[in-house]
Design a protein around this motif. Structure first.
Motif, mmCIF file in Angstrom:
data_model
loop_
_atom_site.group_PDB
_atom_site.id
_atom_site.type_symbol
_atom_site.label_atom_id
_atom_site.label_comp_id
_atom_site.label_asym_id
_atom_site.label_seq_id
_atom_site.Cartn_x
_atom_site.Cartn_y
_atom_site.Cartn_z
ATOM 1 N N HIS A 64 2.397 12.842 68.244
ATOM 2 C CA HIS A 64 3.022 14.020 67.635
ATOM 3 C C HIS A 64 4.369 13.617 67.038
ATOM 4 O O HIS A 64 5.113 12.855 67.651
ATOM 5 C CB HIS A 64 3.209 15.113 68.695
ATOM 6 C CG HIS A 64 3.523 16.441 68.110
ATOM 7 N ND1 HIS A 64 4.780 16.779 67.675
ATOM 8 C CD2 HIS A 64 2.727 17.521 67.866
ATOM 9 C CE1 HIS A 64 4.757 18.008 67.211
ATOM 10 N NE2 HIS A 64 3.519 18.484 67.311
ATOM 11 N N PRO A 65 4.702 14.122 65.854
ATOM 12 C CA PRO A 65 5.964 13.726 65.226
ATOM 13 C C PRO A 65 7.209 14.122 66.014
ATOM 14 O O PRO A 65 8.274 13.540 65.812
ATOM 15 C CB PRO A 65 5.931 14.420 63.871
ATOM 16 C CG PRO A 65 4.987 15.559 64.032
ATOM 17 C CD PRO A 65 3.959 15.073 65.030
ATOM 18 N N CYS A 66 7.093 15.062 66.935
ATOM 19 C CA CYS A 66 8.238 15.485 67.741
ATOM 20 C C CYS A 66 8.279 14.796 69.085
ATOM 21 O O CYS A 66 9.126 15.107 69.914
ATOM 22 C CB CYS A 66 8.205 17.002 67.954
ATOM 23 S SG CYS A 66 8.339 17.918 66.433
ATOM 24 N N GLY A 67 7.383 13.863 69.310
ATOM 25 C CA GLY A 67 7.310 13.164 70.585
ATOM 26 C C GLY A 67 8.431 12.184 70.769
ATOM 27 O O GLY A 67 9.605 12.520 70.609
ATOM 28 N N ASP A 68 8.090 10.981 71.056
ATOM 29 C CA ASP A 68 9.079 9.958 71.382
ATOM 30 C C ASP A 68 9.753 9.336 70.163
ATOM 31 O O ASP A 68 10.252 8.224 70.224
ATOM 32 C CB ASP A 68 8.410 8.845 72.208
ATOM 33 C CG ASP A 68 7.876 9.372 73.512
ATOM 34 O OD1 ASP A 68 8.485 10.304 74.065
ATOM 35 O OD2 ASP A 68 6.845 8.863 73.994
ATOM 36 N N HIS A 69 9.769 10.052 69.061
ATOM 37 C CA HIS A 69 10.278 9.479 67.826
ATOM 38 C C HIS A 69 11.727 9.840 67.535
ATOM 39 O O HIS A 69 12.271 9.419 66.523
ATOM 40 C CB HIS A 69 9.396 9.912 66.647
ATOM 41 C CG HIS A 69 7.942 9.681 66.910
ATOM 42 N ND1 HIS A 69 7.376 8.433 66.964
ATOM 43 C CD2 HIS A 69 6.940 10.547 67.176
ATOM 44 C CE1 HIS A 69 6.104 8.539 67.227
ATOM 45 N NE2 HIS A 69 5.807 9.814 67.360
ATOM 46 N N GLY A 70 12.323 10.646 68.377
ATOM 47 C CA GLY A 70 13.716 11.048 68.159
ATOM 48 C C GLY A 70 13.870 11.977 66.969
ATOM 49 O O GLY A 70 14.944 12.094 66.397
ATOM 50 N N LEU A 71 12.818 12.625 66.576
ATOM 51 C CA LEU A 71 12.824 13.499 65.420
ATOM 52 C C LEU A 71 13.403 14.852 65.798
ATOM 53 O O LEU A 71 13.145 15.360 66.873
ATOM 54 C CB LEU A 71 11.381 13.671 64.964
ATOM 55 C CG LEU A 71 11.098 13.984 63.505
ATOM 56 C CD1 LEU A 71 11.575 12.846 62.617
ATOM 57 C CD2 LEU A 71 9.603 14.167 63.323
ATOM 58 N N ASP A 72 14.172 15.422 64.885
ATOM 59 C CA ASP A 72 14.665 16.775 65.084
ATOM 60 C C ASP A 72 13.549 17.736 64.706
ATOM 61 O O ASP A 72 13.205 17.871 63.546
ATOM 62 C CB ASP A 72 15.898 17.034 64.232
ATOM 63 C CG ASP A 72 16.418 18.460 64.349
ATOM 64 O OD1 ASP A 72 15.954 19.196 65.243
ATOM 65 O OD2 ASP A 72 17.288 18.829 63.556
ATOM 66 N N CYS A 73 12.959 18.365 65.680
ATOM 67 C CA CYS A 73 11.807 19.219 65.422
ATOM 68 C C CYS A 73 12.158 20.686 65.410
ATOM 69 O O CYS A 73 11.311 21.546 65.651
ATOM 70 C CB CYS A 73 10.704 18.923 66.426
ATOM 71 S SG CYS A 73 9.826 17.430 65.982
ATOM 72 N N THR A 74 13.391 20.997 65.114
ATOM 73 C CA THR A 74 13.784 22.401 65.001
ATOM 74 C C THR A 74 13.519 22.924 63.601
ATOM 75 O O THR A 74 13.561 24.115 63.373
ATOM 76 C CB THR A 74 15.265 22.589 65.365
ATOM 77 O OG1 THR A 74 16.064 21.769 64.490
ATOM 78 C CG2 THR A 74 15.505 22.230 66.822
#
Length: 141
Positions: free
Chosen positions: A130-140
């Motif tokens: 998932h792109p919001c997983g362990d990638h440090g992505l801001d998923c807001t």
């Protein structure tokens, strides 16, 4: 200003525009997938979760639009995050998930190769794909 906030909240409730955080989504997916509640995800449970829940026309494949609609509706994930997640689990990149993709992902999920997929392995898999997983992505957004 309070009236505007109330109005937006009511519209979101009426139209189901509720977005869950990834931790909530993952736990919902685990509950839905581990049907017998034994702490392990069998191939049958994984097939049932994906094909049973997201294959809306029952043709044995899940095209991207079916998945995005089903996943966002069921789990409250955002459309663009769901699309990227789909792309990450569509192993051959043909725009659909079929039994070959599910079986291939089973091998990836089973990190200790004991042929049993624990809920912890399944959780780690979802977080990794998932792109919001362990990638440090801001998923807001």
């Amino acid at each position: 200003m309070k009236s505007l906030a109330l109005c937006v909240s009511l519209i979101a409730c009426v139209f189901g525009v509720t977005h869950n955080d990834l931790a909530t989504i993952v736990e919902m997916v685990i509950v839905d997938t581990d049907v017998d509640r034994d702490g392990f995800i069998s191939e049958a449970e994984l097939q049932s979760e994906f094909l049973g829940r997201f294959d809306s026309n029952n043709d044995g494949i899940i095209v991207k639009n079916e998945f995005i609609h089903g996943w966002t509706t069921r789990y409250g994930d955002k459309h663009h995050h769901t699309e990227e997640f789909f792309n990450n689990i569509d192993l051959n990149g043909n725009g659909m998930i079929d039994t070959a993709d599910i079986e291939g992902n089973m091998v990836v999920i089973d990190t200790n190769a004991d042929t049993l997929i624990s809920v912890d392995e399944y959780r780690a898999f979802i977080l990794a794909k998932h792109p919001c997983g362990d990638h440090g992505l801001d998923c807001t957004a």
